[in-house]
Each structure stands twice: as C-alpha cells, then as structure tokens.
Motif scaffolding. Structure first.
Motif, short mmCIF file in Angstrom:
data_model
loop_
_atom_site.label_atom_id
_atom_site.label_comp_id
_atom_site.label_asym_id
_atom_site.label_seq_id
_atom_site.Cartn_x
_atom_site.Cartn_y
_atom_site.Cartn_z
N SER A 37 -11.99 26.47 -11.21
CA SER A 37 -13.05 27.34 -10.70
C SER A 37 -12.57 28.23 -9.56
O SER A 37 -11.71 29.08 -9.75
CB SER A 37 -14.27 26.52 -10.32
OG SER A 37 -15.38 27.35 -10.11
N GLU A 50 -18.84 21.13 -5.92
CA GLU A 50 -19.21 20.08 -6.87
C GLU A 50 -18.68 18.75 -6.35
O GLU A 50 -17.52 18.64 -5.96
CB GLU A 50 -18.60 20.38 -8.24
CG GLU A 50 -18.96 19.36 -9.29
CD GLU A 50 -18.31 19.65 -10.63
OE1 GLU A 50 -19.04 19.65 -11.63
OE2 GLU A 50 -17.08 19.87 -10.67
N GLN A 58 -16.18 14.01 -9.74
CA GLN A 58 -16.71 13.69 -11.06
C GLN A 58 -16.13 12.42 -11.67
O GLN A 58 -16.34 12.16 -12.86
CB GLN A 58 -16.47 14.87 -12.01
CG GLN A 58 -17.13 16.15 -11.56
CD GLN A 58 -18.64 16.02 -11.55
OE1 GLN A 58 -19.27 15.80 -12.59
NE2 GLN A 58 -19.25 16.13 -10.38
N ASN A 114 -16.68 26.01 -5.62
CA ASN A 114 -16.94 26.88 -6.76
C ASN A 114 -17.43 28.28 -6.43
O ASN A 114 -17.22 29.19 -7.21
CB ASN A 114 -17.95 26.21 -7.70
CG ASN A 114 -17.38 24.98 -8.34
OD1 ASN A 114 -16.47 25.07 -9.14
ND2 ASN A 114 -17.88 23.83 -7.95
N THR A 116 -18.33 30.25 -11.09
CA THR A 116 -19.01 29.30 -11.95
C THR A 116 -20.24 28.73 -11.26
O THR A 116 -20.42 28.89 -10.06
CB THR A 116 -18.06 28.15 -12.33
OG1 THR A 116 -17.63 27.51 -11.13
CG2 THR A 116 -16.87 28.65 -13.10
N PHE A 155 -21.11 25.41 -11.24
CA PHE A 155 -21.03 23.98 -10.96
C PHE A 155 -21.36 23.74 -9.49
O PHE A 155 -21.13 24.58 -8.64
CB PHE A 155 -19.60 23.45 -11.20
CG PHE A 155 -19.03 23.78 -12.54
CD1 PHE A 155 -19.67 23.41 -13.70
CD2 PHE A 155 -17.83 24.45 -12.64
CE1 PHE A 155 -19.14 23.70 -14.94
CE2 PHE A 155 -17.27 24.75 -13.87
CZ PHE A 155 -17.93 24.38 -15.02
#
Length: 192
Positions: free
Chosen positions: A70, A119, A122, A131, A148, A150
């Motif tokens: 990103s 973000e 994950q 991002n 993006t 996210f």
C-alpha cells in the motif's frame, strides 16, 4: 522490492532547547500520531531547503495478489522561501515499489497537521501498515491522499504552534521473506 534513502540534510546534533536545529533549519516542534505501524526503521530527517510544505504526493503499491504494501512513500512539495511558484520536493526513506500519484496542494497557506490511516496487524494475513494520510492546511482545508482503503484513521496530530510543516521523517519496513508493509509511520517537523 527495493528501498531508497534520499536527501542531503539529516539530523545533526539537535539542540535540547527550542528552537531545535537540524542541518541548516531550525524547527519548533515535531508532529506525531499514536497509531503508526510497528515495523521498520526510521530514515533520515529531510527538510525543505527554504520555506514550508504546501502540498504532498504519495507513492502507492496496490492490487498485488500475495503482498500489498500500500503506502510506500510521502513526498512534500516545498515553497522556495515563501514563493509557491518555485518549489522543491523532499522525501525521507521510501520503498521503490509502486507509483507516485499526482500531488495535492493547499489552496492557500501550508500544511500544519496530519492524521494517518493505518491497518492493524493481520496475523497470518497480508499486512499493509500505513495506507493513507490527511493533512490540514493553514486555512482549514483538509487534503487526503489517493491510496487504498484498508485500515482506519487515528487521531489528528497537534497543529504546528507557529509556522508550518517544513520537514519529514518516515519509518519503512525493509525487505522481509514474506510480508513487506512499506511505510509504517511518519513524523513532520514545524518551522517558523
């Protein structure tokens, strides 16, 4: 993926009393946010040779099947001693992957505060860290980068107490075996 450090003006013996000194610039405060990503290392501090930042461009890599990093770079557009027609671009540490998008500029004045879209980690899925970014201009206009979607925006940084943003330092994750996040965090420096 390749990463690059650019620029010639770095932090050289910052004073402990205000105003702080770095290279040939004096700065009065550092703008930070609390939600920056956890990975990477800080690049050099880079300053506008003169003047302040009136706009910015983002370097973004998106749509990769297995590893989307990103946001990979932030470039500041600096005036030349208060003249917006002649300008300089400065950038700290950044990832070579992705493309630079067209810049956003304050209609009047200069950049004075920011918020970062990040973000959360994950786990085993693909991490992207930072991002996108929003800036506030001195006249109250809010500018947002093209990147993006996210993550979420955190709290706004404090505002430059006087003057405007004149420098940048970015935190970028180097190459890993599986998951590169690119840009994770950023600090901006304010000058009178």
């Amino acid at each position: 993926m390749e990463f690059t450090r650019v620029g010639k003006v770095g932090l050289r013996g910052a004073a402990r009393l205000c105003p702080f000194h770095a290279g040939d610039r004096k700065y009065n405060s550092v703008l930070m946010v609390s939600n920056g990503g956890q990975w990477g290392e800080w690049g050099k501090i880079e300053f506008c040779p003169k003047g302040h930042a009136y706009g910015f461009s983002l370097k973004v890599s998106e749509g990769l099947v297995t590893d989307d990093s990103s946001l990979n770079g932030i470039r500041l557009h600096c005036s030349s001693g208060g003249v917006r027609g002649r300008h300089y671009h400065i950038v700290s540490f950044f990832c070579r992957c992705g493309v630079w998008f067209e810049g956003k500029k304050c209609p009047k004045g200069y950049l004075v505060a920011f918020t970062l879209n990040v973000e959360a980690p994950q786990g085993p899925a693909d991490d992207t860290a930072a991002n996108n970014i929003r800036f506030t201009c001195g006249d109250g206009t809010v500018l947002e980068g093209q990147s993006t979607e996210f993550g979420t925006y955190g709290d706004w940084s404090k505002r430059c107490p006087t003057g405007a943003i004149c420098g940048i330092q970015t935190k970028v994750e180097g190459i890993t075996s599986v998951d590169v996040t690119g840009l994770n965090d950023v600090k901006f420096f304010c000058c009178d």
